[in-house]
Design an enzyme around this catalytic site. Structure first.
Site, PDB file in Angstrom:
ATOM      1  N   HIS A 125       0.818  -1.216   0.000  1.00 49.38           N
ATOM      2  CA  HIS A 125       0.000   0.000   0.000  1.00 49.38           C
ATOM      3  C   HIS A 125       0.850   1.264   0.000  1.00 49.38           C
ATOM      4  O   HIS A 125       1.850   1.336   0.715  1.00 49.38           O
ATOM      5  CB  HIS A 125      -0.879   0.042   1.251  1.00 49.38           C
ATOM      6  CG  HIS A 125      -1.963  -0.988   1.251  1.00 49.38           C
ATOM      7  ND1 HIS A 125      -3.120  -0.850   1.979  1.00 49.38           N
ATOM      8  CD2 HIS A 125      -2.093  -2.169   0.606  1.00 49.38           C
ATOM      9  CE1 HIS A 125      -3.902  -1.898   1.781  1.00 49.38           C
ATOM     10  NE2 HIS A 125      -3.293  -2.724   0.962  1.00 49.38           N
ATOM     11  N   TYR A 165     -18.903  21.563   1.872  1.00 48.05           N
ATOM     12  CA  TYR A 165     -20.072  22.350   2.267  1.00 48.05           C
ATOM     13  C   TYR A 165     -21.022  21.423   3.000  1.00 48.05           C
ATOM     14  O   TYR A 165     -21.611  20.535   2.401  1.00 48.05           O
ATOM     15  CB  TYR A 165     -20.734  22.951   1.026  1.00 48.05           C
ATOM     16  CG  TYR A 165     -19.842  23.956   0.342  1.00 48.05           C
ATOM     17  CD1 TYR A 165     -19.752  25.260   0.840  1.00 48.05           C
ATOM     18  CD2 TYR A 165     -19.072  23.600  -0.754  1.00 48.05           C
ATOM     19  CE1 TYR A 165     -18.911  26.176   0.231  1.00 48.05           C
ATOM     20  CE2 TYR A 165     -18.220  24.514  -1.356  1.00 48.05           C
ATOM     21  CZ  TYR A 165     -18.150  25.802  -0.864  1.00 48.05           C
ATOM     22  OH  TYR A 165     -17.314  26.703  -1.454  1.00 48.05           O
ATOM     23  N   ASP A 205      -8.225   0.893  -4.561  1.00 45.72           N
ATOM     24  CA  ASP A 205      -9.381   0.336  -3.847  1.00 45.72           C
ATOM     25  C   ASP A 205     -10.407   1.446  -3.639  1.00 45.72           C
ATOM     26  O   ASP A 205     -10.140   2.412  -2.920  1.00 45.72           O
ATOM     27  CB  ASP A 205      -8.902  -0.218  -2.493  1.00 45.72           C
ATOM     28  CG  ASP A 205      -9.984  -0.984  -1.761  1.00 45.72           C
ATOM     29  OD1 ASP A 205     -11.147  -0.974  -2.219  1.00 45.72           O
ATOM     30  OD2 ASP A 205      -9.659  -1.598  -0.716  1.00 45.72           O
ATOM     31  N   HIS A 207     -13.280   1.041  -2.207  1.00 45.59           N
ATOM     32  CA  HIS A 207     -13.916   0.804  -0.906  1.00 45.59           C
ATOM     33  C   HIS A 207     -15.425   1.102  -0.932  1.00 45.59           C
ATOM     34  O   HIS A 207     -15.965   1.658   0.025  1.00 45.59           O
ATOM     35  CB  HIS A 207     -13.226   1.608   0.205  1.00 45.59           C
ATOM     36  CG  HIS A 207     -12.406   0.741   1.110  1.00 45.59           C
ATOM     37  ND1 HIS A 207     -12.954   0.022   2.133  1.00 45.59           N
ATOM     38  CD2 HIS A 207     -11.096   0.451   1.119  1.00 45.59           C
ATOM     39  CE1 HIS A 207     -12.006  -0.668   2.741  1.00 45.59           C
ATOM     40  NE2 HIS A 207     -10.871  -0.434   2.145  1.00 45.59           N
TER      41      HIS A 207
HETATM   42 CO    CO Z   1     -10.105  -3.644  -0.033  1.00 45.35          CO
END
Ligand code: CO
Length: 400
Positions: A125, A165, A205, A207
């Site tokens: 990562h 916002y 990713d 997510h």
């Molecule tokens: Co993942």
């Protein structure tokens, strides 16, 4: 006859992440197995299932009958599956395979046909507060030998300074801007390709944080960067939309860390809607179901990319790598970061990464042991992480 003499859970957090291991002891002195049952957000529930229900169910059984024990446990609750029960089952299943390997005197990959590759390619990562920071960190990972990186910039997160916002009474939470999120990743990949060219594999990713049509647009925008894959572009509940994404772009799709049941993945595989299956092996119920999933995926051209986050034990990582060595359709293995000294102290035989390739010891079974005295020095906090929930600027809660 060889018998299961005891089943125990061991909770430990050597590096601040709560982990749960299961130890299955046998009637033969010194012969035991260790499995991973970690479900960080619900470890105590999993431990309860193992100690209160699986222990009395399995004491006295022959640990060599893995398939029958798997079915016995899965069926014993009548209502079956789900992450708590599957993680508990996984802890026992992995421990039984560890025992099987020790009885055979072989590492697990030998039981499954031997190594098909000399090393298991890892991706790691790279995350930063800006595209420039990601590039800088990526350069360091490439220097360490990695050739495959998962990249993410946090510019769209309010916690990193994104201005949103919001209504006055918006509840506290991890706010992000969906538009800014997409733009920031696109700019980051542009920069990464400019800096490092095309001889580096990159993935991202999502997510599950986009709406289906946002996801479709984002997958198309990613095409020019030739990603190895785009992960969890949609929540599993919306996976019917993948068919449309498939028809409109060629960005490879990876999915699966949230799957618990064959029903979750079977259609996606047989309809060829994903390129990589990313199951979290303990969420499936351990090695036994993973060994069935692999050949089904292989038949449909889907490759493996097992989930490899920090919230699994080194036993779980070792199981991933044994499967990776033996699987015909191995794709890539997630390796979030190097295990630290404390983790290696608690789990002797922890797998390692060298020049971007993963390895396990050649000891029989998983090759990973546990030092229970060391484990006891690092108690779990049982606190819940904040990352599991995100909010859009108006306050709407969305998946992470
Ligand atoms: Co993942």
């Amino acid at each position: 006859m060889l018998k299961i003499a005891n089943i125990r859970t061991i909770l430990t957090a050597p590096e601040g992440v709560d982990l749960l291991a299961v130890k299955v002891e046998t009637s033969e002195p010194g012969l035991y197995g260790i499995g991973c049952a970690t479900f960080t957000q619900r470890n105590l529930a999993v431990a309860c299932v193992v100690e209160q229900f699986l222990r009395p169910l399995l004491l006295g059984r022959d640990p060599q009958y893995i398939s029958d024990i798997w079915h016995t446990v899965a069926g014993s609750s009548y209502w079956r599956g789900g992450p708590v029960l599957n993680s508990a089952l996984s802890g026992v299943d992995m421990a039984l395979w560890d025992i099987k390997g020790k009885l055979a005197g072989m590492p697990l990959y030998q039981l499954w046909g031997g190594k098909r590759r000399a090393g298991v390619t890892a991706y790691t990562h790279v995350r930063g507060r800006s595209a420039e920071e990601v590039v800088q960190k990526a350069r360091e990972k490439l220097r360490q030998g990695y050739r495959f990186l998962r990249c993410h910039t946090d510019e769209a997160e309010e916690s990193c300074g994104a201005e949103l916002y919001k209504p006055q009474d918006a509840p506290a939470g991890a706010y992000f801007s969906p538009n800014k999120y997409q733009c920031a990743q696109i700019n980051m990949f542009k920069l990464l390709r400019e800096e490092f060219g095309w001889d580096v594999s990159l993935c991202h990713d999502v997510h599950e944080r986009l709406t289906p049509t946002e996801a479709l647009g984002f997958a198309r925008e990613m095409e020019p960067f030739h990603l190895a894959f785009l992960e969890d572009i949609l929540a599993p509940e919306q996976s019917e939309w993948l068919e449309r994404i498939r028809k409109q772009c060629v960005t490879p799709i990876a999915m699966g860390e949230l799957f618990n049941d064959p029903k979750d993945w079977l259609t996606l595989v047989t309809q060829r809607r994903i390129d990589y299956i990313r199951c979290h092996i303990s969420q499936l119920g351990g090695i036994t179901p993973a060994l069935k999933l692999i050949p089904v995926c292989d038949a449909f051209g889907v490759r493996t990319a097992w989930h490899g986050p920090c919230d699994i034990t080194p036993v779980g990582h070792a199981v991933n790598i044994h499967l990776d060595f033996a699987a015909p359709n191995f794709g890539i293995q997630e390796w979030m970061k190097e295990p630290g000294e404390r983790l290696r102290e608690v789990f002797p035989g922890t797998p390692w990464c060298k020049d971007g390739f993963l390895y396990v010891t050649d000891s029989p079974g998983t090759g990973v042991d546990i030092d229970e005295e060391a484990a006891a020095r690092y108690p779990c906090s049982h606190s819940l992480p904040a990352w599991t929930l995100k909010r859009r600027p108006d306050g709407t809660a969305v998946w992470p």
